[in-house]
Design an enzyme around this catalytic site. Structure first.
Site, PDB file in Angstrom:
ATOM      1  N   CYS A 114       0.814  -1.227   0.000  1.00 17.40           N
ATOM      2  CA  CYS A 114       0.000   0.000   0.000  1.00 17.40           C
ATOM      3  C   CYS A 114       0.845   1.274   0.000  1.00 17.40           C
ATOM      4  O   CYS A 114       0.320   2.350  -0.284  1.00 17.40           O
ATOM      5  CB  CYS A 114      -0.937   0.011   1.200  1.00 17.40           C
ATOM      6  SG  CYS A 114      -2.127  -1.312   1.143  1.00 17.40           S
ATOM      7  N   HIS A 249      -3.209   7.311   2.538  1.00 16.88           N
ATOM      8  CA  HIS A 249      -3.609   6.001   2.037  1.00 16.88           C
ATOM      9  C   HIS A 249      -4.972   5.671   2.651  1.00 16.88           C
ATOM     10  O   HIS A 249      -5.202   5.901   3.839  1.00 16.88           O
ATOM     11  CB  HIS A 249      -2.568   4.959   2.426  1.00 16.88           C
ATOM     12  CG  HIS A 249      -3.027   3.554   2.169  1.00 16.88           C
ATOM     13  ND1 HIS A 249      -3.552   3.172   0.958  1.00 16.88           N
ATOM     14  CD2 HIS A 249      -3.070   2.455   2.970  1.00 16.88           C
ATOM     15  CE1 HIS A 249      -3.893   1.888   1.019  1.00 16.88           C
ATOM     16  NE2 HIS A 249      -3.617   1.430   2.236  1.00 16.88           N
ATOM     17  N   ASN A 279      -9.995   0.126  -0.018  1.00 18.04           N
ATOM     18  CA  ASN A 279      -8.540   0.226  -0.029  1.00 18.04           C
ATOM     19  C   ASN A 279      -8.033  -0.296  -1.371  1.00 18.04           C
ATOM     20  O   ASN A 279      -8.093  -1.493  -1.634  1.00 18.04           O
ATOM     21  CB  ASN A 279      -7.988  -0.606   1.144  1.00 18.04           C
ATOM     22  CG  ASN A 279      -6.475  -0.608   1.207  1.00 18.04           C
ATOM     23  OD1 ASN A 279      -5.805  -0.147   0.287  1.00 18.04           O
ATOM     24  ND2 ASN A 279      -5.940  -1.137   2.304  1.00 18.04           N
TER      25      ASN A 279
HETATM   26  N1  ACO Z   1     -18.034  -8.315  10.080  1.00 18.86           N
HETATM   27  C1  ACO Z   1     -18.440  -8.530  11.328  1.00 18.86           C
HETATM   28  N2  ACO Z   1     -17.610  -8.843  12.340  1.00 18.86           N
HETATM   29  C2  ACO Z   1     -16.292  -8.934  12.051  1.00 18.86           C
HETATM   30  C3  ACO Z   1     -15.785  -8.708  10.740  1.00 18.86           C
HETATM   31  C4  ACO Z   1     -16.714  -8.396   9.740  1.00 18.86           C
HETATM   32  N3  ACO Z   1     -16.346  -8.162   8.468  1.00 18.86           N
HETATM   33  N4  ACO Z   1     -14.443  -8.851  10.766  1.00 18.86           N
HETATM   34  C5  ACO Z   1     -14.110  -9.154  12.017  1.00 18.86           C
HETATM   35  N5  ACO Z   1     -15.215  -9.200  12.798  1.00 18.86           N
HETATM   36  C6  ACO Z   1     -15.317  -9.498  14.236  1.00 18.86           C
HETATM   37  C7  ACO Z   1     -14.136 -10.271  14.745  1.00 18.86           C
HETATM   38  O1  ACO Z   1     -14.328 -11.662  14.576  1.00 18.86           O
HETATM   39  C8  ACO Z   1     -14.132  -9.868  16.202  1.00 18.86           C
HETATM   40  O2  ACO Z   1     -15.105 -10.598  16.874  1.00 18.86           O
HETATM   41  P1  ACO Z   1     -14.840 -11.132  18.384  1.00 18.86           P
HETATM   42  O3  ACO Z   1     -14.667  -9.895  19.208  1.00 18.86           O
HETATM   43  O4  ACO Z   1     -16.087 -11.908  18.700  1.00 18.86           O
HETATM   44  O5  ACO Z   1     -13.611 -11.968  18.296  1.00 18.86           O
HETATM   45  C9  ACO Z   1     -14.602  -8.405  16.187  1.00 18.86           C
HETATM   46  O6  ACO Z   1     -15.286  -8.246  14.931  1.00 18.86           O
HETATM   47  C10 ACO Z   1     -13.466  -7.403  16.266  1.00 18.86           C
HETATM   48  O7  ACO Z   1     -12.463  -7.798  15.326  1.00 18.86           O
HETATM   49  P2  ACO Z   1     -11.175  -6.923  15.075  1.00 18.86           P
HETATM   50  O8  ACO Z   1     -10.283  -7.613  14.084  1.00 18.86           O
HETATM   51  O9  ACO Z   1     -10.582  -6.540  16.396  1.00 18.86           O
HETATM   52  O10 ACO Z   1     -11.859  -5.640  14.394  1.00 18.86           O
HETATM   53  P3  ACO Z   1     -11.199  -4.242  14.100  1.00 18.86           P
HETATM   54  O11 ACO Z   1     -11.937  -3.176  14.764  1.00 18.86           O
HETATM   55  O12 ACO Z   1      -9.695  -4.251  14.269  1.00 18.86           O
HETATM   56  O13 ACO Z   1     -11.495  -4.049  12.525  1.00 18.86           O
HETATM   57  C11 ACO Z   1     -10.275  -4.186  10.458  1.00 18.86           C
HETATM   58  C12 ACO Z   1     -10.964  -4.965  11.592  1.00 18.86           C
HETATM   59  C13 ACO Z   1     -11.317  -3.345   9.773  1.00 18.86           C
HETATM   60  C14 ACO Z   1      -9.646  -5.172   9.493  1.00 18.86           C
HETATM   61  C15 ACO Z   1      -9.180  -3.251  11.055  1.00 18.86           C
HETATM   62  O14 ACO Z   1      -8.398  -3.965  11.972  1.00 18.86           O
HETATM   63  C16 ACO Z   1      -8.271  -2.611  10.040  1.00 18.86           C
HETATM   64  O15 ACO Z   1      -8.667  -1.764   9.255  1.00 18.86           O
HETATM   65  N6  ACO Z   1      -6.942  -2.966  10.072  1.00 18.86           N
HETATM   66  C17 ACO Z   1      -5.926  -2.282   9.294  1.00 18.86           C
HETATM   67  C18 ACO Z   1      -5.889  -2.695   7.853  1.00 18.86           C
HETATM   68  C19 ACO Z   1      -4.729  -1.990   7.179  1.00 18.86           C
HETATM   69  O16 ACO Z   1      -4.491  -0.818   7.397  1.00 18.86           O
HETATM   70  N7  ACO Z   1      -3.938  -2.697   6.377  1.00 18.86           N
HETATM   71  C20 ACO Z   1      -2.724  -2.091   5.842  1.00 18.86           C
HETATM   72  C21 ACO Z   1      -2.829  -1.758   4.460  1.00 18.86           C
HETATM   73  S1  ACO Z   1      -3.240  -3.133   3.434  1.00 18.86           S
HETATM   74  C22 ACO Z   1      -1.853  -3.574   2.456  1.00 18.86           C
HETATM   75  O17 ACO Z   1      -0.746  -3.142   2.609  1.00 18.86           O
HETATM   76  C23 ACO Z   1      -2.057  -4.638   1.390  1.00 18.86           C
END
Ligand code: ACO
Length: 322
Positions: A114, A249, A279
């Protein structure tokens, strides 16, 4: 006068097909409400079967060339940032060079996930500052949808397809003030995309899908982007209040909002595209820049801070006097 790299054209392309959160909720256990609240994303674009990283790059590149008022044949160097190239080789940049019918230029791809467009800007700036090139075309182009496991709710909600382009030219007035790029390979396991055809015995069973520990990536991204803001301002002797626009980004609204808070910027000074693009990895910063240039928000003479964070981990910034 100091030689610097000036933005003379921008371009962007998004495929026609829109995939909504409702569409995704039919594939995995998720809801529109959850996705909007946790990411800020409502829809993303999906490339058609006839589209490729190179075909999307061509459209974005032609827009940037047209805006610049120059000819494709004047380009000295093409750098394409992509994590979803059409072929392992030749590079997507070489394929783009051929599509643009340019015979005499150098073309290569870079892979920084990214952060790819920021890395490309940094490389281009070194070429221009040193006098090795005048006009440099940079394109970030991604078909993330083909690297997604559409049964993995942790990743399939996030990514979209598209291409963004910028054309730089040497200038003795203003342009890129500084770029800052970093990487740390220690975090490979938090975010990666295997290449099963060249797997070793230890990862022979992996499929070619983006694999991410989202929550852990999130925390590192917020901290790291805070540090890159400080580094960029300090290197230029500037204050937070000097920045007119943040062009980040587009990974997650909550990550972007944390960076804006760090800069004491209102969200009105942040170019946000992820709501309807998701993204798009290395394309996202250039797509956002193009949007804000074309709709007149970004004006000549303003200070623009571009930043990105991605797999590697890689991260970086570019400060531009537009
Ligand atoms: N729908 C519903 N529930 C979900 C989903 C979904 N799509 N995905 C995860 N959950 C659940 C999980 O199972 C978890 O449930 P639990 O508490 O019962 O275990 C709960 O939601 C919380 O999960 P988290 O992973 O802690 O959720 P978070 O708030 O962190 O959001 C996300 C997840 C959106 C992926 C976030 O962590 C994020 O944006 N991360 C950064 C991504 C990023 O910046 N990547 C870098 C660039 S990409 C690249 O370089 C290719």
């Amino acid at each position: 006068m100091k030689r610097c790299s000036k933005v003379i054209g921008t371009g962007g392309y998004l495929p026609e097909t829109v995939r909504t959160n409702e569409d995704i909720s039919k594939l995995v256990d998720t809801t529109d409400e959850w996705i909007v609240e946790r990411t800020g994303i409502k829809t993303r674009r999906i490339a058609g079967p006839e589209e490729s990283a190179a075909s999307m790059a061509e459209i974005a590149a032609l827009q940037a060339i047209e805006m610049s008022g120059t000819e494709a044949g004047e380009i000295d160097l093409i750098i394409v940032a992509t994590g979803s190239p059409d072929r392992v080789y030749p590079s997507t940049a070489c394929m783009l060079q051929h599509r643009l019918e340019i015979q005499n230029c150098v073309s290569f791809d870079i892979q920084a996930a990214c952060s790819g467009s920021i890395f490309a800007l940094s490389i281009a700036d070194q070429y221009i500052k040193s006098g090795a090139a005048d006009k440099v075309l940079i394109v970030g182009t991604e078909i993330c949808s083909r690297l997604i496991d559409w049964t993995d709710r942790g990743t399939c909600i996030l990514f979209g397809d598209g291409a963004g382009a910028v054309l730089l030219d040497s200038s003795d007035t203003f342009g890129i003030l500084s770029t800052h790029i970093h990487s740390d390979g220690a975090f490979e396991d938090l975010l990666y995309c295997p290449n099963p055809q060249v797997a070793t015995d230890s990862n022979i069973n992996e499929k070619g899908f983006i694999t991410m520990k989202g929550n852990e990536v999130f925390k590192v991204a917020v901290n790291t982007l805070g540090r890159i803001v400080d580094e960029t301002l300090a290197a230029n002797g500037l204050d937070k209040s000097d920045i007119d626009w943040l062009v980040p980004h587009q990974a997650n609204t909550r990550i972007i909002a944390a960076t804006a808070r760090k800069l004491k910027m209102s969200m009105d000074q942040v170019v946000l595209t992820l709501e309807n693009q998701g993204n798009t990895s290395s394309a996202s910063v250039l797509l956002a820049l193009n949007e804000a240039v074309r709709d007149g928000r970004i004006k000549r003479g303003q200070l623009i801070l571009l930043e990105a964070f991605g797999a590697g981990f890689t991260w970086g910034s570019a400060l531009i006097k537009y």
